[in-house]
Design a protein around this motif. Structure first.
Motif, PDB file in Angstrom:
ATOM      1  N   LYS A   8       0.903  -1.218   0.066  1.00 37.67           N
ATOM      2  CA  LYS A   8       0.044   0.119  -0.161  1.00 37.67           C
ATOM      3  C   LYS A   8       0.948   1.101   0.151  1.00 37.67           C
ATOM      4  O   LYS A   8       0.582   2.178  -0.688  1.00 37.67           O
ATOM      5  N   ARG A   9       1.821   1.320   0.746  1.00 40.98           N
ATOM      6  CA  ARG A   9       2.744   2.527   0.725  1.00 40.98           C
ATOM      7  C   ARG A   9       3.363   2.605  -0.561  1.00 40.98           C
ATOM      8  O   ARG A   9       3.602   3.987  -0.753  1.00 40.98           O
ATOM      9  N   GLU A  64      -3.051   8.304   5.495  1.00 36.63           N
ATOM     10  CA  GLU A  64      -4.180   8.074   4.710  1.00 36.63           C
ATOM     11  C   GLU A  64      -5.257   8.850   5.204  1.00 36.63           C
ATOM     12  O   GLU A  64      -5.950   9.288   4.200  1.00 36.63           O
ATOM     13  N   ARG A  65      -5.553   8.921   6.427  1.00 28.54           N
ATOM     14  CA  ARG A  65      -6.754   9.799   6.771  1.00 28.54           C
ATOM     15  C   ARG A  65      -6.443  11.266   6.258  1.00 28.54           C
ATOM     16  O   ARG A  65      -7.405  12.029   5.901  1.00 28.54           O
ATOM     17  N   GLU A  66      -5.008  11.848   6.518  1.00 24.53           N
ATOM     18  CA  GLU A  66      -4.765  13.158   6.143  1.00 24.53           C
ATOM     19  C   GLU A  66      -4.926  13.317   4.808  1.00 24.53           C
ATOM     20  O   GLU A  66      -5.642  14.514   4.275  1.00 24.53           O
ATOM     21  N   LEU A 109     -11.627   5.633   0.256  1.00 25.25           N
ATOM     22  CA  LEU A 109     -12.411   5.246   1.633  1.00 25.25           C
ATOM     23  C   LEU A 109     -12.596   3.955   1.674  1.00 25.25           C
ATOM     24  O   LEU A 109     -12.370   3.771   2.879  1.00 25.25           O
ATOM     25  N   TYR A 110     -12.918   3.004   0.956  1.00 24.20           N
ATOM     26  CA  TYR A 110     -13.291   1.562   1.234  1.00 24.20           C
ATOM     27  C   TYR A 110     -12.208   0.930   1.285  1.00 24.20           C
ATOM     28  O   TYR A 110     -12.060  -0.158   1.866  1.00 24.20           O
ATOM     29  N   ILE A 111     -10.895   1.477   0.667  1.00 19.42           N
ATOM     30  CA  ILE A 111      -9.624   0.647   0.847  1.00 19.42           C
ATOM     31  C   ILE A 111      -9.218   0.936   2.427  1.00 19.42           C
ATOM     32  O   ILE A 111      -8.590   0.155   3.079  1.00 19.42           O
ATOM     33  N   ILE A 112      -9.341   2.245   2.726  1.00 20.50           N
ATOM     34  CA  ILE A 112      -8.641   2.831   3.991  1.00 20.50           C
ATOM     35  C   ILE A 112      -9.584   2.271   5.247  1.00 20.50           C
ATOM     36  O   ILE A 112      -9.179   1.789   6.195  1.00 20.50           O
ATOM     37  N   ARG A 117     -17.836   2.484   8.142  1.00 20.34           N
ATOM     38  CA  ARG A 117     -17.378   3.834   8.089  1.00 20.34           C
ATOM     39  C   ARG A 117     -17.194   4.378   6.491  1.00 20.34           C
ATOM     40  O   ARG A 117     -17.461   5.571   6.251  1.00 20.34           O
ATOM     41  N   GLY A 118     -16.870   3.329   5.748  1.00 19.58           N
ATOM     42  CA  GLY A 118     -16.586   3.716   4.417  1.00 19.58           C
ATOM     43  C   GLY A 118     -17.941   4.240   3.746  1.00 19.58           C
ATOM     44  O   GLY A 118     -18.033   5.204   2.975  1.00 19.58           O
TER      45      GLY A 118
END
Length: 346
Positions: A8-9, A64-66, A109-112, A117-118
């Protein structure tokens, strides 16, 4: 850091790196648009910051959130700008492209996040874009204006809403498959774990031996048996006997060399699968294990010892013969007085 996080990174890093020159080109060739002229440099700097932090292994979850929060805010502002600033018909290409960015953002959103929550965040994006469009077009469509733009707006919103439902369904299926996979792994581990000591059981050891049989040279099998264990059970009870088994397992595990495998073979018998180029070094390591059991007294029962039988594998040997020789060596250690290490003759 696990393989999935590393992957992912890497994907995030190259995605951000490739986005930077695209944003720079847009900013260079379209400086007359106020939104691009003033806000794109800020977004480019943020992308450079994210790429730098991803490259230097900063905490992935916070990045990710940022990224999601900043990108959602940035493109919501962009959508509002092109809805309300300038000619709507001329701006519609930018509005449509922004809707596609919002669709991509929903996927992210659905990946993270998890499915719930997605769904919440995707619906929030949908509601914000819907509110902006209705506020801009609602009164004008009633007057017969911008009908083509309104139809395009409805199509874009329907696409976002459909994507929200589809992605949520796929996320639920993904979560269910992940749960099923975890349960399979747990069942696999439980089937190969001794419930009392937490060590690999006979099945797990047998699988390790089967794999190790491909390279018999340098392979050692050690069988050890707790001395006078029946007397411990008879005198102190089976609960105390179980505590002795767990403590023996703990002491052996804490003293193993790296790469050695310890398991409970059955009853009061344990097995260690070892590899070594020097017979002397292997026997010295087994002797240290014997001392670790015998040196310190056990709670409630005092001194406890164990007898060890060691067998060395040879080219052309079989696991059956190796186990048989280790068992004979263990019997010899018992016969010679217990609390000792015996090596089986080749």
């Amino acid at each position: 850091m696990d393989w999935a996080s590393n992957r992912k990174r890497t994907v995030y890093f190259w995605g951000v790196v490739l986005a930077i020159p695209v944003l720079i080109l847009i900013w260079i060739f379209r400086p007359e648009e106020g939104f691009i002229h003033w806000l794109y440099p800020l977004f480019i700097l943020l992308c450079v910051s994210w790429a730098w932090r991803l490259f230097h292994k900063a905490k992935l979850e916070s990045i990710e959130r940022e990224v999601v929060a900043t990108t959602a805010a940035f493109f919501t502002i962009k959508l509002g700008y092109y809805f309300f600033w300038g000619d709507l018909t001329k701006n519609w290409v930018e509005i449509e492209s922004t809707y596609w960015v919002m669709a991509f953002l929903m996927i992210l959103l659905y990946i993270i996040f998890d499915a719930r929550r997605g769904l919440i965040y995707s619906l929030a994006l949908f509601v914000m874009t819907l509110a902006l469009g209705l506020f801009r077009l609602g009164s004008e469509i009633a007057l017969g204006q911008h009908r083509e733009e309104f139809l395009a707006f409805v199509r874009s919103e329907m696409r976002l809403f459909a994507m929200t439902g589809l992605l949520y369904t796929l996320a639920i299926i993904k979560d269910q498959l992940a749960d099923a996979h975890r349960q399979v792994l747990q069942m696999h581990a439980l089937a190969r774990t001794d419930p009392l000591t937490g060590l690999p059981n006979r099945l797990a050891l047998s699988e390790v031996l089967e794999e190790a049989s491909q390279h018999m040279f340098g392979l050692y099998v050690v069988l050890l048996d707790i001395d006078h264990f029946k007397q411990i059970n008879d005198r102190y009870g089976h609960d105390v006997g179980d505590q002795v088994l767990k403590e023996v397992g703990r002491r052996l595990r804490s003293s193993l060399r790296k790469g050695d495998m310890l398991g409970r073979w059955g009853g009061e018998e344990f097995m260690i699968v070892m590899r070594g180029e020097s017979q002397h070094d292997v026997l010295a390591a087994v002797e240290r294990l014997r001392e670790d059991i015998a040196f310190w007294p056990f709670d409630q029962v005092g001194a406890v010892s164990a007898s060890f039988g060691v067998a060395e594998g040879h080219i052309g040997d079989s696991i059956h013969n190796l186990l048989e020789r280790a068992d004979k060596a263990l019997y010899q250690a018992k016969h010679l007085g217990r609390n000792r290490v015996e090596l089986s003759p080749a």
